[in-house]
Design an enzyme around this catalytic site. Structure first.
Site, PDB file in Angstrom:
ATOM      1  N   ASP A 102      18.352  -5.961  -5.747  1.00  0.00           N
ATOM      2  CA  ASP A 102      18.152  -4.453  -4.863  1.00  0.00           C
ATOM      3  C   ASP A 102      16.989  -3.949  -5.278  1.00  0.00           C
ATOM      4  OD1 ASP A 102      17.804  -4.119  -7.603  1.00  0.00           O
ATOM      5  OD2 ASP A 102      19.571  -2.628  -7.837  1.00  0.00           O
ATOM      6  N   ASN A 137      25.800   5.123 -15.436  1.00  0.00           N
ATOM      7  CA  ASN A 137      27.582   5.949 -15.383  1.00  0.00           C
ATOM      8  C   ASN A 137      28.133   4.689 -14.490  1.00  0.00           C
ATOM      9  OD1 ASN A 137      25.693   4.431 -13.262  1.00  0.00           O
ATOM     10  ND2 ASN A 137      25.844   6.026 -11.931  1.00  0.00           N
ATOM     11  N   HIS A 161      27.157   1.780 -13.009  1.00  0.00           N
ATOM     12  CA  HIS A 161      27.025   1.296 -11.440  1.00  0.00           C
ATOM     13  C   HIS A 161      26.400  -0.106 -11.846  1.00  0.00           C
ATOM     14  CE1 HIS A 161      22.135   2.806 -11.818  1.00  0.00           C
ATOM     15  NE2 HIS A 161      22.374   1.552 -12.484  1.00  0.00           N
ATOM     16  N   GLU A 211      26.462   3.010  -6.845  1.00  0.00           N
ATOM     17  CA  GLU A 211      27.348   4.327  -8.184  1.00  0.00           C
ATOM     18  C   GLU A 211      28.610   4.133  -7.135  1.00  0.00           C
ATOM     19  OE1 GLU A 211      24.945   4.621  -9.051  1.00  0.00           O
ATOM     20  OE2 GLU A 211      22.759   5.585  -8.555  1.00  0.00           O
TER      21      GLU A 211
HETATM   22  P1  PGA Z   1      18.298  -0.035 -17.536  1.00  0.00           P
HETATM   23  O1  PGA Z   1      19.086  -0.128 -15.601  1.00  0.00           O
HETATM   24  O2  PGA Z   1      18.006  -1.485 -18.010  1.00  0.00           O
HETATM   25  O3  PGA Z   1      17.399   0.559 -17.061  1.00  0.00           O
HETATM   26  O4  PGA Z   1      19.151   0.890 -18.239  1.00  0.00           O
HETATM   27  C1  PGA Z   1      20.028  -0.839 -15.892  1.00  0.00           C
HETATM   28  C2  PGA Z   1      20.746  -0.181 -14.761  1.00  0.00           C
HETATM   29  O5  PGA Z   1      20.570   0.720 -13.603  1.00  0.00           O
HETATM   30  O6  PGA Z   1      21.290  -0.962 -13.913  1.00  0.00           O
END
Ligand code: PGA
Length: 251
Positions: free
Chosen positions: A73, A142, A144, A149
């Site tokens: 992404d 959450n 994702h 999302e």
């Molecule tokens: P993080 O993010 O590794 O910074 O916790 C993971 C994500 O949001 O996929």
């Protein structure tokens, strides 16, 4: 290692060990197929694993010259020169330090005039390359994966998404102010991710323990996007002990 149907779960004692274990699995894929199409992720979690890959490269034991990288992404809109863009992140944390061929790197273009066209172009490019061999994932608080999302239905192809408030807040730690966090992103879709031949999800920290339990043991629902991984034929979760605290008694 624990095995639950098609799901493998590795629980490491620390973030550092999780990073080492994940790097080992990643490099096993490359030693099996040095021209693998690797799906890569950003965020805080993979930084340790990328450091480990750089370490192995500096020791002269691995070669990345044939690997092709597709990023999961990118924020939208964002300039590649912005140090919070995922383009910048990947170069800074990995690509500038290994011998990847820069022609073999694909990241959604956060500078594209037409984001919908960019999503189609990106999806097409993945298909043209024959799909992802090995997809690395983090997971949001959450649930994702990529920037898919929680919502009413699983997304399919690479798509333009509106980031949820919880994601904007979680990612604000990387920016000077919360207002600077872009409100949109271009993300591989759930179907794009599920088409990968192998998937490895890495996760660390007690604040993710609940979402890990829902992901692996909860109902498969687009309200917990990562729960779809229960249906993937070859998925490995590499967790540190804190992230695994709510599931250990079920294993
Ligand atoms: P993080 O993010 O590794 O910074 O916790 C993971 C994500 O949001 O996929």
């Amino acid at each position: 290692m624990y095995t639950l149907n098609n799901i493998k779960i590795i629980i490491a004692d620390s973030y550092e060990q999780m990073s080492i274990d994940a790097a080992e699995i990643f490099l096993r894929q490359l030693s099996d197929k040095n021209d693998s199409i690797m799906g890569l992720a950003t965020g805080g979690t993979p930084v340790g694993m990328y450091k480990e890959l750089i370490k192995k490269y500096n020791e002269g034991t691995v070669c990345f010259s044939k690997m092709h990288a597709f990023n999961l992404d990118e924020y939208y809109p964002i300039k590649k020169t912005n140090d919070q863009s995922y383009d910048y992140f990947m170069k800074d944390n990995l690509f500038n330090h290994i011998n990847i061929n820069f022609d073999n790197i694909d990241i959604p273009n956060g500078e594209a005039d037409d984001p919908e066209k960019e999503c189609d172009r990106y999806e097409q490019k993945i298909i043209e390359k024959g799909g992802i061999d090995f997809q690395l994932l983090g997971i949001g608080l959450n649930g994702h994966i990529g920037f898919n999302e929680p919502t009413e239905a699983f997304s399919s192809k690479t798509n333009c998404v509106n980031l949820q408030e919880s994601t904007i807040k979680a990612n604000a730690r990387f920016f000077e102010t919360e207002e600077q966090v872009p409100r949109k992103a271009i993300s591989m879709g759930i179907k794009t991710i599920m088409m990968a031949k192998k998937i490895m999800l890495i996760c660390s920290g007690a604040n993710k323990a609940d979402i890990i339990k829902k992901t692996i043991f909860g109902p498969i629902t687009p309200m917990v996007p990562a729960s779809v991984l229960q249906m993937h034929r070859d998925v490995t979760f590499v967790l540190d002990r804190e992230a695994a605290v709510d599931i250990e008694s079920f294993l």
